[in-house]
Design an enzyme around this catalytic site. Sequence first.
Site, PDB file in Angstrom:
ATOM      1  N   ARG A 103      29.377  32.878  43.360  1.00 23.60           N
ATOM      2  CA  ARG A 103      28.228  32.788  42.655  1.00 23.60           C
ATOM      3  C   ARG A 103      26.974  33.098  43.351  1.00 23.60           C
ATOM      4  O   ARG A 103      25.982  33.804  42.760  1.00 23.60           O
ATOM      5  CB  ARG A 103      28.036  31.218  42.331  1.00 23.60           C
ATOM      6  CG  ARG A 103      29.169  30.838  41.222  1.00 23.60           C
ATOM      7  CD  ARG A 103      29.220  29.362  41.525  1.00 23.60           C
ATOM      8  NE  ARG A 103      30.204  28.826  40.216  1.00 23.60           N
ATOM      9  CZ  ARG A 103      31.546  28.801  40.158  1.00 23.60           C
ATOM     10  NH1 ARG A 103      32.216  29.476  41.195  1.00 23.60           N
ATOM     11  NH2 ARG A 103      32.250  28.833  39.197  1.00 23.60           N
ATOM     12  N   GLY A 171      39.370  36.688  39.284  1.00 26.28           N
ATOM     13  CA  GLY A 171      38.946  36.178  38.126  1.00 26.28           C
ATOM     14  C   GLY A 171      37.432  35.925  37.953  1.00 26.28           C
ATOM     15  O   GLY A 171      36.849  36.267  37.195  1.00 26.28           O
ATOM     16  N   ARG A 199      45.089  38.488  32.712  1.00 33.00           N
ATOM     17  CA  ARG A 199      44.610  37.218  32.366  1.00 33.00           C
ATOM     18  C   ARG A 199      43.359  37.278  31.245  1.00 33.00           C
ATOM     19  O   ARG A 199      42.951  38.430  31.032  1.00 33.00           O
ATOM     20  CB  ARG A 199      43.602  36.485  33.615  1.00 33.00           C
ATOM     21  CG  ARG A 199      44.662  36.389  34.696  1.00 33.00           C
ATOM     22  CD  ARG A 199      43.974  36.001  36.207  1.00 33.00           C
ATOM     23  NE  ARG A 199      43.406  34.566  35.910  1.00 33.00           N
ATOM     24  CZ  ARG A 199      42.594  34.331  37.095  1.00 33.00           C
ATOM     25  NH1 ARG A 199      42.546  34.757  38.335  1.00 33.00           N
ATOM     26  NH2 ARG A 199      41.942  33.127  36.963  1.00 33.00           N
ATOM     27  N   GLN A 246      35.080  29.713  33.950  1.00 27.04           N
ATOM     28  CA  GLN A 246      34.476  30.834  34.496  1.00 27.04           C
ATOM     29  C   GLN A 246      33.588  31.619  33.089  1.00 27.04           C
ATOM     30  O   GLN A 246      32.724  32.255  33.570  1.00 27.04           O
ATOM     31  CB  GLN A 246      35.494  31.752  34.982  1.00 27.04           C
ATOM     32  CG  GLN A 246      36.156  31.248  36.448  1.00 27.04           C
ATOM     33  CD  GLN A 246      37.386  31.959  36.739  1.00 27.04           C
ATOM     34  OE1 GLN A 246      37.740  33.127  36.035  1.00 27.04           O
ATOM     35  NE2 GLN A 246      37.784  31.531  37.891  1.00 27.04           N
ATOM     36  N   SER A 272      37.527  21.932  34.071  1.00 24.33           N
ATOM     37  CA  SER A 272      36.847  22.348  35.320  1.00 24.33           C
ATOM     38  C   SER A 272      35.446  22.148  35.359  1.00 24.33           C
ATOM     39  O   SER A 272      34.556  23.016  35.666  1.00 24.33           O
ATOM     40  CB  SER A 272      37.190  23.822  35.645  1.00 24.33           C
ATOM     41  OG  SER A 272      38.769  23.846  35.879  1.00 24.33           O
ATOM     42  N   ASP A 382      42.705  23.495  40.956  1.00 25.17           N
ATOM     43  CA  ASP A 382      43.101  24.117  42.188  1.00 25.17           C
ATOM     44  C   ASP A 382      43.673  23.612  43.046  1.00 25.17           C
ATOM     45  O   ASP A 382      44.362  24.060  43.962  1.00 25.17           O
ATOM     46  CB  ASP A 382      41.653  25.014  42.518  1.00 25.17           C
ATOM     47  CG  ASP A 382      41.569  26.199  41.739  1.00 25.17           C
ATOM     48  OD1 ASP A 382      42.060  26.688  40.807  1.00 25.17           O
ATOM     49  OD2 ASP A 382      40.352  26.777  42.128  1.00 25.17           O
ATOM     50  N   ARG A 413      51.193  28.627  36.742  1.00 26.96           N
ATOM     51  CA  ARG A 413      51.329  27.769  38.072  1.00 26.96           C
ATOM     52  C   ARG A 413      51.995  26.574  37.563  1.00 26.96           C
ATOM     53  O   ARG A 413      52.752  25.807  38.745  1.00 26.96           O
ATOM     54  CB  ARG A 413      49.987  27.287  38.702  1.00 26.96           C
ATOM     55  CG  ARG A 413      49.273  28.471  39.283  1.00 26.96           C
ATOM     56  CD  ARG A 413      47.919  28.111  39.778  1.00 26.96           C
ATOM     57  NE  ARG A 413      47.321  29.204  40.740  1.00 26.96           N
ATOM     58  CZ  ARG A 413      46.104  29.116  41.226  1.00 26.96           C
ATOM     59  NH1 ARG A 413      45.077  28.386  40.826  1.00 26.96           N
ATOM     60  NH2 ARG A 413      45.791  30.188  42.048  1.00 26.96           N
ATOM     61  N   LYS A 479      44.000  36.652  49.572  1.00 30.87           N
ATOM     62  CA  LYS A 479      43.086  36.689  48.242  1.00 30.87           C
ATOM     63  C   LYS A 479      41.850  35.683  48.595  1.00 30.87           C
ATOM     64  O   LYS A 479      40.641  36.057  48.228  1.00 30.87           O
ATOM     65  CB  LYS A 479      43.886  36.043  47.232  1.00 30.87           C
ATOM     66  CG  LYS A 479      42.814  36.020  45.905  1.00 30.87           C
ATOM     67  CD  LYS A 479      44.080  35.690  44.580  1.00 30.87           C
ATOM     68  CE  LYS A 479      43.257  36.198  43.564  1.00 30.87           C
ATOM     69  NZ  LYS A 479      41.984  35.506  42.949  1.00 30.87           N
TER      70      LYS A 479
END
Length: 494
Positions: A103, A171, A199, A246, A272, A382, A413, A479
């Site tokens: 960000r 993402g 995705r 997002q 989120s 997460d 997941r 990652k």
Amino acid sequence: MAVIRRAYPPRSGADYPTTDIVVRSWPGDGVDGHRRRTRRPRGRRPTPRTRRRSVGRTTPVLGETDAVPSLADDLPDVLAVPTVPAAPDVTVRPPGSKSITNRALLCAALADGRSRLSGALFADDTRAMIGAVAALGATVTADEPSRELTVTGIDPRRAAAVAAVDARQSGTTSRFVLPVAALRPGRTTVDGAAQLRARPMGPLLDALRQLGAQVQEGTDQGHLPVTVSGPLRGGPARLPGHLSSQFLSGLLMAGPLMRDGLAVELTSPLVSVPYVTMTTAVMAAFGVTVDGLRTAPGRYSATDYAIEPDASAASYFLAAAAITGGRITVDGLGTDSVQGDVAFADLLARMGARVERTARRLTVTGTGSLRGIDVDMADISDTAQTLAAVAVFADSPTRVRGIGFIRRKETDRIAAVVTELRRAGIDAVEDDDGFTIHPGPPAPTRFASYDDHRMAMSLSLLGLRVPGIEIADPRCVAKTYPGFFTDLATLTSR
């Protein structure tokens, strides 16, 4: 210090330009310190990926002399996790927050002037964002040993050249950059690895069309690769909130540069939420105020910005304390944190661990007793896999709800964590919006990581108490946390 001229290979007929990225490297990291990945065939991967083991290579043990390299690239195909010899009592400081780093990179790239970001994360996802803002015209100087980034911003509304962005597996990079790319009069193609192509992007693309963007999709509608161009007039846009926050964060960060500003109307409940709060906090640090889901026309101001440690990464060490009965302090995270995932410690407290907080420190002490809980983790999803690892050692079942949307992350997941725990003999149940874990003694198991960094890191926690736990493809932690297994070794080498 060197200027790296990086030409990304073209995809889907896109003309990928050469971009300049100024990088100061770690000694021995090669020219630019980037993780080198082999591009994989397109398409979705329905089964876990396990690397073929090298001939003659034995499985090294985490914590043994020379067994744990400092870089994820140097990790073996399969890594054995040793049990802790005694309850650890350590202080750790995870690397900078991936979410904040990306960000701040984007806001700095849109700011008038030069910004300095300290405490930044250097990992695959943040390197993807560095490459993205450089491809859009910003200048980025990266000093990895000092964990600093210097960014000189640009006004994308004046950029007429064709551009291309390789978001790798990130993402945040793809979903944050698409609205900014749509501000440019020139055409920008955004693409990524096969995992990212799987995705969903459709809701964001629909919102960009509402705001005036030209959007050209490929054969797989609602997914990358996508080519966009502006200008964006802005104004009202309707967006579902239940798939990913997002999409909203990306629109909000581009909003100030839209002619009419931005006013988002959510058509479904937002998941989120703390991540959107984080977005508005970072924007405020760069001089832009968000009023609800509205942004007025304006510009970002360059600033010096300090990035705190990653709270999602910290969850593994806090969980380790609860699992092993140890005492682990995370330095740099506390009551002043802007990250929602610090609330993971509250769940550990509910399960029986002792939690202490100051403004800049967070300590969890295991008490030797853990109980199962029923919890909605929609705001801190997460850390759901981390909680699943803790739940294995509780005295009653744990039910995690509200996280159905994590089926569309790096992997499904929910299915993945249930599959792997069952492989270890744990009674795990897959629910529509989460999972239920019935505790029990795990069997020695080689876990698949599904090319998902959070699968590898969370499942490794079982090895702290149970002999015979191995992680296949541990390199996927690059990652977001390349040094994870090195840091985890501090718990097992005492």
